[in-house]
Every structure is written in C-alpha cells, then in structure tokens.
Design an enzyme around this catalytic site. Structure first.
Site, short mmCIF file in Angstrom:
data_model
loop_
_atom_site.label_atom_id
_atom_site.label_comp_id
_atom_site.label_asym_id
_atom_site.label_seq_id
_atom_site.Cartn_x
_atom_site.Cartn_y
_atom_site.Cartn_z
CB SER A 185 5.02 -1.69 9.01
OG SER A 185 5.01 -2.99 8.43
CE1 TYR A 198 3.34 0.87 4.52
CE2 TYR A 198 4.46 -1.22 4.89
CZ TYR A 198 3.51 -0.29 5.25
OH TYR A 198 2.71 -0.51 6.35
#
Length: 323
Positions: A185, A198
C-alpha cells in the site's frame, strides 16, 4: 573570454547536475509512460500455465483472477469462503480456462500454507498474486485498536504474505521462471498516523519484496511490489470509482503493464502522482506533511465514530420498541 578555474569547475558541476536530472526524468518517463504503453513488460503467459491468487473473491484479488484468466492462464482461487470461491470460479470459467478453488483461512498459519502447497503441487505455477490482507475498520489510535483486528492484520499482511512466498518461490526458482506479485500500500511508504499497524505491515511487504526481488532475479524469477493508493473496493468503503480511486479492473489492468519494468510501483499513474506529492511535501516540511495526514485521518475517524454511535442509538431504539 577566458574562464577562471572556479568558473570551469562550476560549469562542469552544473552540467553533471543537469545530466543527472535529465537521466532521472528519462527513467521516470520510460517506466511510467513509454514502457507500459508499448508493452515492454512481462507477458504472464510465458511464465507458466497456472496463476494463484489469494483473497480472490472480491476487489483487487478478483480483478487479478479475471484478467489473468482473460490472458489464457488457468487460475487457482484462494479464500476463506467456499461459497464465494465457487461463485467467482463460475464467472471465470466463461473465459475458457480451468479453475481450482482452495478454501483456506490464511490466519490459521502453517497448516494452511501446507494445504495450499498440497492442492497445487501438480501444477505449473507461473504467477502468484499475494493479495489477501486486512485493514482497520476506520482510522484509529494505536491504543484503541482491538486485539482481534491487530492479530488479523499481522497474520494476513505479514505472516501470510511470507508463507505464500515460501510455498511458491522455491518451485519458481527450480523452473527458473515465474512472477510473484505482492500487494502492499502507498501507506507503507508515507507517514500514516491513525493507521500505524496497517501501514507498518505494508512497509514490511515493501521491504520483503525488495530483498526477494534481488534474490529471485538471479534465478530468473520476477518479484514485484504494488503500492496502490485508494481503489474502489469493499476494504476502502468507496462504492463509485473515480479517476483517483479507480475500479479494481482499471487498477489491475494498469498494474499488469508495469510487470518486469518496475520492482516497486504504484501501478497506476495518478497514484504515483499522489505518492510523489507526499514525498515532496515531506522533503520540504516533514512536520507539515505529518500534520496534514494526521488531521485528515482524525477527521475520517471522527465521522466514522459519529456514524457508529448513531447506528447504535437507532438499534437501541428499535430494540426497545419491539419489547
């Protein structure tokens, strides 16, 4: 007019800097525009007969499965829901390819990796898409993050990505051919307060992919890491795609064109611009960049908590009314 020694040195330095800038611009143009547009990337059909996609029942994973099938690859779908796997398999079979499904909860660790290895041991695996992952329900303080969410993120985004690579890379090395695509990401390469665990898990994927790419290259295998920004998926909670938040199909189609051209890439030009902007902002004023991202994340968190409180209040009223 004669130049002094200092002036000559200055001109040489300026020329070197100018050439370096031109080289950097040329490399960016080649990687982002020219090479993908003219098909200089890897043709996945040359890597092997089968592709394996984890988290294949929705979003980016499903889009990868469909587009690889369109290119003629047989596909192994891996996910925790057998019902959804069978639905996606039925859709993909329309492309005239073979499809296998493996019901596997990647949170269960080593036993599941062994199950996937067993289910695919007779197949020539050319492409593996390490897509399965977990995120926050909404931006949240590290100290307020639920233990269940924390454990799932670490298991799926770190342990499972590593475990799947361990299953398939040795087989690719033996064949001296294959592609491993790891989904990370953009948050893994930029400041990400309120999404700390995350983002850290995705930073691990970036680092793992970078080092594996160096090891794999000598064995004829390509490892690529994708660092997308927002894509219109269930995880992002964005229902309608836009230029900046593309549909999974649009994103995957774009990213596949970069395969073999960039080892770590946003995979989609508008996302590259966002990442470049954030990195530029960090170079100019890192504190300002962190403040801006923190404020944005905190606003999203506040709206999510208000919405959750409203729903709880409505559910309480409905419960009282039915008693």
């Amino acid at each position: 007019m004669m130049l002094t020694c200092g002036e000559k040195i200055s001109l040489v330095v300026l020329a070197v800097i100018g050439l370096r800038i031109l080289l950097k611009v040329g490399i960016v143009l080649w990687r982002k525009l020219i090479a993908p547009s003219f098909g200089f990337g890897i043709d996945v059909r040359t890597q092997g007969r089968w592709a394996v996609v984890t988290g294949a029942t929705s979003g980016i994973g499903k889009a990868f499965a469909e587009q690889l099938a369109r290119k003629g690859l047989d596909v192994v779908l891996v996910s925790r829901s057998l019902e959804k796997l069978e639905e996606v398999a039925a859709e993909i079979k329309q492309y005239g390819v073979q499809v296998r499904v493996v019901e596997a909860d990647l949170c269960q660790g080593q036993a599941v990796f062994a199950k996937i290895a067993k289910a695919t041991e007779d197949l020539e695996i050319g492409v593996v898409v390490n897509n399965a992952g977990a995120s926050y329900e909404h931006p949240e303080l590290f100290t307020e993050l639920e233990e269940k969410c924390l454990a799932e993120i670490l298991q799926l985004n770190v342990a499972a990505v590593t475990g799947i690579a361990r299953v398939f890379l040795p087989r690719m090395f033996e064949r001296r051919k294959g592609v491993l695509i790891n989904l990370s990401s953009a948050l893994g390469v930029m400041p990400s307060p309120y999404l700390s665990v995350y983002a850290a898990s995705k930073a691990y994927v970036v680092k793992l992919s970078s080092d594996l790419a160096a090891e794999a290259k000598r064995n004829g295998v390509t490892v690529q890491c994708l660092i997308p920004c927002v894509v219109a998926t269930k995880m992002s909670k964005i229902k309608k795609s836009t230029w900046m938040a593309p549909s999974p199909d649009t994103y995957v189609e774009s990213s596949l064109k970069t395969l073999g051209i960039e080892p770590c890439t946003a995979g989609y030009s508008p996302h590259f611009l966002v990442i470049a902007f954030i990195h530029g902002l960090c170079c100019v004023c890192e504190k300002g960049a962190v403040w801006l991202i923190s404020k944005t994340m905190n606003n999203i968190r506040s709206r999510a908590l208000k919405k959750k409180a409203k729903l709880m209040k409505e559910n309480t009223k409905d419960s009282v009314a039915t008693e």
